[in-house]
Design an enzyme around this catalytic site. Structure first.
Site, PDB file in Angstrom:
ATOM      1  N   ASP A 195       0.832  -1.194   0.000  1.00 37.66           N
ATOM      2  CA  ASP A 195       0.000   0.000   0.000  1.00 37.66           C
ATOM      3  C   ASP A 195       0.874   1.255   0.000  1.00 37.66           C
ATOM      4  O   ASP A 195       2.058   1.202   0.379  1.00 37.66           O
ATOM      5  CB  ASP A 195      -0.894  -0.039   1.248  1.00 37.66           C
ATOM      6  CG  ASP A 195      -1.784   1.176   1.378  1.00 37.66           C
ATOM      7  OD1 ASP A 195      -2.418   1.550   0.376  1.00 37.66           O
ATOM      8  OD2 ASP A 195      -1.848   1.751   2.483  1.00 37.66           O
TER       9      ASP A 195
ATOM     10  N   ASP B 126      -0.308   5.239   0.774  1.00 34.56           N
ATOM     11  CA  ASP B 126      -0.584   6.201   1.854  1.00 34.56           C
ATOM     12  C   ASP B 126      -0.825   5.477   3.176  1.00 34.56           C
ATOM     13  O   ASP B 126      -1.696   4.618   3.280  1.00 34.56           O
ATOM     14  CB  ASP B 126      -1.807   7.036   1.481  1.00 34.56           C
ATOM     15  CG  ASP B 126      -1.968   8.268   2.354  1.00 34.56           C
ATOM     16  OD1 ASP B 126      -1.136   8.474   3.255  1.00 34.56           O
ATOM     17  OD2 ASP B 126      -2.926   9.020   2.131  1.00 34.56           O
TER      18      ASP B 126
END
Length: 260
Positions: free
Chosen positions: A12, A14
């Site tokens: 991932d 953010d």
């Protein structure tokens, strides 16, 4: 017994590689370490406030050397979903900066800057504070006129500075409720999204671990798609949410710096 060591990773952005305006300490070294060991990875994100080109630029500003082909976004997945369903005229409710990744579709109304007109589908992204009643009403009217509903994500919230902020999910749920519609989800936790990202690695789902800070989209979604789901204690992570959920990550890391 600990889970087997993965042959590749989905990571991932953010909250996992960076938080706010800085890279998570050790995250740049983690990607460099994976490259040095020839361990394949893809960066996967439900962020729809920037185009893939802009994400590459943002990551470079944090010290990451990443190619656009290594980033799998919910926006691009949404375009593929729309094309597969035969939807050509789309009312987009996404940040204007992300519209360049929707090239090839006819955009009408919404945030497109073009006149409103009949749409085959309504597409929702993370507009955040740019959501207005007028936008919700327009999307609602399109749905009531027969347009399909496509959610680029239905994440509940994200970390914004020192607070948690509403993500796209609550607005998706509101429109589903109002219009009696069911959204097709393009990004995480869609099994199709994970499947496409894993396929690009040339591996099977059981060989891949997803690393992220979202219990539902990253961990539970990955596990349901046959991957390992690893949770990091950065970004939106909350200890109380972990303990109150019914989700059990395969591993819990202090940060992505502990991966690989």
């Amino acid at each position: 017994m600990p889970p087997p060591s993965p042959g590749g990773y989905l990571i991932d952005l953010d909250g996992t590689l960076y938080v706010g305006d800085a890279a998570v300490p050790g995250a740049v070294d983690t990607l460099a370490r994976l490259r040095a060991r020839a361990v394949p990875f893809r960066l996967v994100t439900n962020t729809t406030s920037r185009s893939r080109r802009m994400l590459v630029e943002r990551l470079a500003g944090y010290g990451f050397a990443v190619d656009a082909e290594e980033i799998v976004t919910a926006t691009r997945a949404g375009v593929e979903l729309l094309r597969a369903a035969g939807h050509a005229r789309v009312a987009p409710f996404v940040a204007a900066a992300a519209l360049e990744d929707m090239a090839g579709l006819t955009l009408v109304g919404g945030t497109s800057g073009r006149p409103r007109g009949p749409a085959d589908a309504v597409v929702l992204g993370d507009l955040g504070e740019r959501w207005t009643f007028a936008f919700l009403q327009e999307a609602f009217e399109q749905l009531m006129a027969g347009a399909a509903l496509v959610a680029l994500s239905r994440d509940r919230y994200f970390r914004q500075g020192e607070r948690l902020a509403l993500d796209a999910g609550p607005f998706v749920a509101a429109l589903e409720y109002a219009a009696g519609a069911t959204a097709a989800v393009a990004g995480k936790p869609s099994a199709a999204f994970f499947g496409a990202a894993v396929h690009s690695l040339g591996l099977s789902p059981s060989q891949v671990a997803m690393i992220g800070d979202d219990l539902w989209s990253d961990v539970d979604g990955a596990q349901r798609a046959g991957l390992q789901g690893w949770l990091v204690r950065t970004g939106k992570f909350r200890e109380d949410v972990l303990h109150s959920s019914a989700i059990t990550p395969d591993r819990i890391l202090s940060s992505v710096a502990d991966a690989g």
